[in-house]
Design a protein around this motif. Structure first.
Motif, PDB file in Angstrom:
ATOM      1  N   ARG A 186       0.386  -1.479   0.180  1.00 42.72           N
ATOM      2  CA  ARG A 186      -0.083  -0.008  -0.421  1.00 42.72           C
ATOM      3  C   ARG A 186       1.224   1.311  -0.080  1.00 42.72           C
ATOM      4  O   ARG A 186       0.391   2.378  -0.176  1.00 42.72           O
ATOM      5  CB  ARG A 186      -1.053   0.114   1.382  1.00 42.72           C
ATOM      6  N   HIS A 214      -0.149   4.799  -2.211  1.00 46.29           N
ATOM      7  CA  HIS A 214      -0.740   4.828  -1.929  1.00 46.29           C
ATOM      8  C   HIS A 214      -1.233   5.799  -0.164  1.00 46.29           C
ATOM      9  O   HIS A 214      -2.404   6.362   0.258  1.00 46.29           O
ATOM     10  CB  HIS A 214      -2.909   3.768  -2.076  1.00 46.29           C
ATOM     11  N   GLU A 251      -8.994   1.723   5.266  1.00 44.02           N
ATOM     12  CA  GLU A 251      -8.918   1.495   3.935  1.00 44.02           C
ATOM     13  C   GLU A 251      -7.138   0.852   3.368  1.00 44.02           C
ATOM     14  O   GLU A 251      -7.779  -0.425   2.629  1.00 44.02           O
ATOM     15  CB  GLU A 251      -9.081   2.380   2.653  1.00 44.02           C
ATOM     16  N   ASP A 252      -6.468   1.258   4.282  1.00 47.28           N
ATOM     17  CA  ASP A 252      -5.554  -0.064   3.728  1.00 47.28           C
ATOM     18  C   ASP A 252      -5.139  -1.153   4.030  1.00 47.28           C
ATOM     19  O   ASP A 252      -5.133  -2.545   2.934  1.00 47.28           O
ATOM     20  CB  ASP A 252      -4.059   0.977   4.298  1.00 47.28           C
ATOM     21  N   GLU A 256      -7.595  -2.470   4.635  1.00 42.64           N
ATOM     22  CA  GLU A 256      -8.814  -3.307   4.520  1.00 42.64           C
ATOM     23  C   GLU A 256      -8.701  -4.230   2.508  1.00 42.64           C
ATOM     24  O   GLU A 256      -8.922  -5.180   2.153  1.00 42.64           O
ATOM     25  CB  GLU A 256     -10.240  -2.240   4.247  1.00 42.64           C
ATOM     26  N   LYS A 257      -7.644  -2.919   2.202  1.00 43.80           N
ATOM     27  CA  LYS A 257      -7.038  -3.635   0.912  1.00 43.80           C
ATOM     28  C   LYS A 257      -6.167  -5.164   0.725  1.00 43.80           C
ATOM     29  O   LYS A 257      -6.271  -5.418   0.430  1.00 43.80           O
ATOM     30  CB  LYS A 257      -6.551  -2.504   0.270  1.00 43.80           C
ATOM     31  N   GLU A 291      -8.427  -8.057   1.454  1.00 43.06           N
ATOM     32  CA  GLU A 291      -9.046  -8.467   0.668  1.00 43.06           C
ATOM     33  C   GLU A 291      -7.804  -8.842  -0.428  1.00 43.06           C
ATOM     34  O   GLU A 291      -7.963  -9.610  -1.091  1.00 43.06           O
ATOM     35  CB  GLU A 291      -9.558  -7.524  -0.514  1.00 43.06           C
ATOM     36  N   ALA A 342      -2.019  -5.623  -3.499  1.00 44.10           N
ATOM     37  CA  ALA A 342      -2.233  -4.910  -2.835  1.00 44.10           C
ATOM     38  C   ALA A 342      -1.909  -3.334  -3.270  1.00 44.10           C
ATOM     39  O   ALA A 342      -3.102  -2.346  -2.290  1.00 44.10           O
ATOM     40  CB  ALA A 342      -1.864  -5.201  -1.633  1.00 44.10           C
ATOM     41  N   GLU A 358      -3.484  -2.503  -6.142  1.00 47.89           N
ATOM     42  CA  GLU A 358      -4.174  -1.959  -7.131  1.00 47.89           C
ATOM     43  C   GLU A 358      -3.742  -2.429  -8.348  1.00 47.89           C
ATOM     44  O   GLU A 358      -4.260  -0.548  -8.664  1.00 47.89           O
ATOM     45  CB  GLU A 358      -4.966  -1.217  -6.503  1.00 47.89           C
TER      46      GLU A 358
END
Length: 267
Positions: free
Chosen positions: A102, A105, A115-116, A118-119, A122, A155, A157
């Motif tokens: 991450r 970002h 949010e990080d 969560e990513k 995921e 992660a 993205e």
């Protein structure tokens, strides 16, 4: 078009070209397998795509932008990279390691936000390794470590995932897990460039196969057209048999023994 390489050439010393006039493209959801013997320029080409090295001529575009015009963090937001080998030095948990993906970002001196996390979760779920999230990466097997490396890249993205010989140190079971993961990620829309020494990967997951030999692409196109006994003999200097196997429901590539030391039908 996610990736477009146009007439790219590179030399370390300005005299001998590591590769020359390389052109290919990669769309969303496509897999390209890059074959070629050791030292032919596959890893150097990948470094040029990642903007670690700069081609002497030609250009590399990612999502319509020239990669040499992009900042490192911009490249990292678009491209996830899984190297050949990763040696764990610090005893990070898999979750902490994947969170590092991450970084592009997260602003300087900031910490990961909800949010990080969560990513990262995921990414674990996406490739089915949530059970590894608290395991120390220095205690993992080669197969586990490779899957965590892929999770870290996810992660980020990325729209493009680059894997440099992702199965070279894995047993056959873990090789197939990695190949199946690549297939699922492509189905999700990620463009994937994979360098490999296993021609069968082309038949298993690739939309396109390219063979790099002496710094030039000697063939590229669908696996059935590129993975032939003639092309592989030119690229690797070995004889192979390429044929359809009903049990596998696909073409396979089988090396032919040069020594004749095992007769037909022997155990």
């Amino acid at each position: 078009m996610i990736l477009n390489v146009n007439n790219a050439s590179f030399s370390y010393d300005g005299i001998r070209k590591q590769f020359e006039d390389i052109s290919f493209s990669l769309r969303r959801g496509e897999v390209l397998s890059l074959l070629g013997r050791n030292g032919t320029g596959k890893s150097t080409l990948i470094k040029c795509i990642l903007n670690i090295l700069t081609p002497q001529s030609g250009r590399v575009d990612i999502n319509g932008r020239r990669v040499t015009d992009m900042r490192p963090e911009e490249v990292a937001r678009e491209v996830g990279y899984v190297p050949q080998v990763h040696h764990a030095v610090f005893p990070f948990t898999a979750l902490d390691f994947v969170l590092m993906g991450r970084a592009p970002h997260i602003s300087t001196f900031s910490v990961p936000k909800e949010e990080d996390y969560e990513k990262a979760e995921e990414a674990f779920a996406r490739i089915g390794i949530a059970h590894l999230r608290e395991k120390c990466i220095s205690e993992m097997s080669g197969g586990e470590s490779q899957m965590v490396m892929i999770a870290r890249a996810l992660a980020q993205e990325p729209s493009l995932l680059i894997l440099d010989e992702p199965t070279s140190h894995l047993d056959i079971g873990n090789q197939m897990k990695v190949v199946a993961t690549i297939d699922r990620l492509a189905a999700d829309g990620i463009a994937i460039l994979m360098s490999t020494h296993f021609p069968d990967h082309g038949f298993l997951v690739s939309h396109t196969v390219a063979i790099l030999q002496n710094g030039r692409l000697i063939a590229q196109g669908p696996a059935e057209d590129v993975i032939t006994k003639e092309n592989l003999h030119e690229a690797y200097g070995v004889d192979v048999c390429v044929r359809y196997v009903e049990e596998a429901e696909r073409m396979v590539c089988i090396p032919i023994s040069p020594c004749g030391c095992r007769g037909r039908g022997e155990a």
